[in-house]
Design a protein around this motif. Structure first.
Motif, PDB file in Angstrom:
ATOM      1  N   PHE A 157       1.564   9.340   4.985  1.00 14.80           N
ATOM      2  CA  PHE A 157       2.341   8.268   5.596  1.00 14.80           C
ATOM      3  C   PHE A 157       2.935   8.695   6.929  1.00 14.80           C
ATOM      4  O   PHE A 157       3.229   7.855   7.786  1.00 14.80           O
ATOM      5  CB  PHE A 157       3.448   7.832   4.631  1.00 14.80           C
ATOM      6  CG  PHE A 157       4.105   6.543   5.003  1.00 14.80           C
ATOM      7  CD1 PHE A 157       5.338   6.545   5.658  1.00 14.80           C
ATOM      8  CD2 PHE A 157       3.512   5.337   4.713  1.00 14.80           C
ATOM      9  CE1 PHE A 157       5.948   5.351   6.001  1.00 14.80           C
ATOM     10  CE2 PHE A 157       4.119   4.142   5.049  1.00 14.80           C
ATOM     11  CZ  PHE A 157       5.336   4.149   5.701  1.00 14.80           C
ATOM     12  N   SER A 158       3.093   9.977   7.128  1.00 14.79           N
ATOM     13  CA  SER A 158       3.648  10.480   8.387  1.00 14.79           C
ATOM     14  C   SER A 158       2.636  10.455   9.530  1.00 14.79           C
ATOM     15  O   SER A 158       2.963  10.819  10.663  1.00 14.79           O
ATOM     16  CB  SER A 158       4.180  11.900   8.203  1.00 14.79           C
ATOM     17  OG  SER A 158       3.129  12.779   7.860  1.00 14.79           O
ATOM     18  N   CYS A 203       0.857  -1.187   0.000  1.00 16.66           N
ATOM     19  CA  CYS A 203       0.000   0.000   0.000  1.00 16.66           C
ATOM     20  C   CYS A 203       0.892   1.235   0.000  1.00 16.66           C
ATOM     21  O   CYS A 203       1.659   1.439   0.939  1.00 16.66           O
ATOM     22  CB  CYS A 203      -0.890  -0.018   1.229  1.00 16.66           C
ATOM     23  SG  CYS A 203      -1.783   1.513   1.474  1.00 16.66           S
ATOM     24  N   ALA A 204       0.797   2.021  -1.044  1.00 16.79           N
ATOM     25  CA  ALA A 204       1.601   3.227  -1.168  1.00 16.79           C
ATOM     26  C   ALA A 204       0.733   4.462  -1.016  1.00 16.79           C
ATOM     27  O   ALA A 204      -0.447   4.459  -1.407  1.00 16.79           O
ATOM     28  CB  ALA A 204       2.307   3.251  -2.515  1.00 16.79           C
ATOM     29  N   THR A 205       1.315   5.501  -0.467  1.00 19.93           N
ATOM     30  CA  THR A 205       0.584   6.757  -0.316  1.00 19.93           C
ATOM     31  C   THR A 205       1.566   7.918  -0.343  1.00 19.93           C
ATOM     32  O   THR A 205       2.770   7.734  -0.542  1.00 19.93           O
ATOM     33  CB  THR A 205      -0.239   6.757   0.977  1.00 19.93           C
ATOM     34  OG1 THR A 205      -1.089   7.908   0.990  1.00 19.93           O
ATOM     35  CG2 THR A 205       0.652   6.778   2.212  1.00 19.93           C
ATOM     36  N   PHE A 206       1.059   9.104  -0.128  1.00 18.53           N
ATOM     37  CA  PHE A 206       1.894  10.296  -0.100  1.00 18.53           C
ATOM     38  C   PHE A 206       2.594  10.410   1.245  1.00 18.53           C
ATOM     39  O   PHE A 206       2.085   9.969   2.272  1.00 18.53           O
ATOM     40  CB  PHE A 206       1.031  11.538  -0.352  1.00 18.53           C
ATOM     41  CG  PHE A 206       0.293  11.509  -1.658  1.00 18.53           C
ATOM     42  CD1 PHE A 206      -1.054  11.176  -1.702  1.00 18.53           C
ATOM     43  CD2 PHE A 206       0.935  11.808  -2.839  1.00 18.53           C
ATOM     44  CE1 PHE A 206      -1.744  11.144  -2.897  1.00 18.53           C
ATOM     45  CE2 PHE A 206       0.257  11.786  -4.044  1.00 18.53           C
ATOM     46  CZ  PHE A 206      -1.085  11.438  -4.064  1.00 18.53           C
ATOM     47  N   ALA A 255      11.042   4.926   3.720  1.00 20.88           N
ATOM     48  CA  ALA A 255      11.683   5.531   2.547  1.00 20.88           C
ATOM     49  C   ALA A 255      10.786   5.478   1.322  1.00 20.88           C
ATOM     50  O   ALA A 255      10.879   6.336   0.437  1.00 20.88           O
ATOM     51  CB  ALA A 255      13.002   4.834   2.255  1.00 20.88           C
ATOM     52  N   GLU A 256       9.914   4.474   1.281  1.00 18.52           N
ATOM     53  CA  GLU A 256       9.030   4.280   0.124  1.00 18.52           C
ATOM     54  C   GLU A 256       7.594   4.696   0.394  1.00 18.52           C
ATOM     55  O   GLU A 256       6.746   4.555  -0.485  1.00 18.52           O
ATOM     56  CB  GLU A 256       9.063   2.816  -0.315  1.00 18.52           C
ATOM     57  CG  GLU A 256      10.419   2.339  -0.780  1.00 18.52           C
ATOM     58  CD  GLU A 256      10.862   3.023  -2.057  1.00 18.52           C
ATOM     59  OE1 GLU A 256       9.988   3.386  -2.875  1.00 18.52           O
ATOM     60  OE2 GLU A 256      12.084   3.212  -2.225  1.00 18.52           O
ATOM     61  N   ASN A 257       7.318   5.185   1.609  1.00 18.91           N
ATOM     62  CA  ASN A 257       5.936   5.551   1.974  1.00 18.91           C
ATOM     63  C   ASN A 257       4.974   4.402   1.703  1.00 18.91           C
ATOM     64  O   ASN A 257       3.881   4.599   1.142  1.00 18.91           O
ATOM     65  CB  ASN A 257       5.486   6.801   1.214  1.00 18.91           C
ATOM     66  CG  ASN A 257       6.386   7.984   1.454  1.00 18.91           C
ATOM     67  OD1 ASN A 257       6.925   8.152   2.547  1.00 18.91           O
ATOM     68  ND2 ASN A 257       6.556   8.799   0.429  1.00 18.91           N
TER      69      ASN A 257
END
Length: 115
Positions: A29-30, A22-25, A74-76
């Motif tokens: 992600f923070s 699952c990727a996001t901005f 590193a990859e969010n």
């Protein structure tokens, strides 16, 4: 449009494994807690696992010992390693922050567990 892109689902036999991504901005992600959810046909969406920014993890009882949530800052990206899959794990899997925001839901990724 959602803020997450889920992938990695598919058809697997009972006892098999899948790894969801699952990727996001970065701004999303923070968030303090990232989570995986799932929704089976005719059922409400449920929380499956979550991970904090300090890598503390929590799992719903039905997946403990079988699923592992992890994150790559590193990859969010958030991952869900699913082992020993059961037919009752079949669902569309989503990620979001916790508590979830409606505007963030993505398309999800379908997991089918069948022989």
């Amino acid at each position: 449009q959602g803020q997450f892109v889920e992938s990695g689902g598919g058809l697997v036999q009972p006892g098999g494994s899948l790894r969801l991504s699952c990727a996001t901005f970065r701004t999303i992600f923070s968030s303090p807690i990232m989570a995986w959810y799932r929704q089976a046909p005719g059922k409400q969406r449920e929380l499956v696992a979550w991970i904090t920014s300090r890598d503390t993890t929590t799992y719903t009882d039905s997946v403990k010992g079988r699923f592992t949530i992890s994150r790559d800052d590193a990859e969010n990206t958030v991952y869900l390693q699913m082992n020993s899959l059961k037919p009752e794990d079949a669902a569309v899997y989503f990620c979001n922050i916790w508590p979830p925001r409606d505007a963030y839901w993505g398309q999800g990724t379908q997991v089918t567990v069948s022989s």
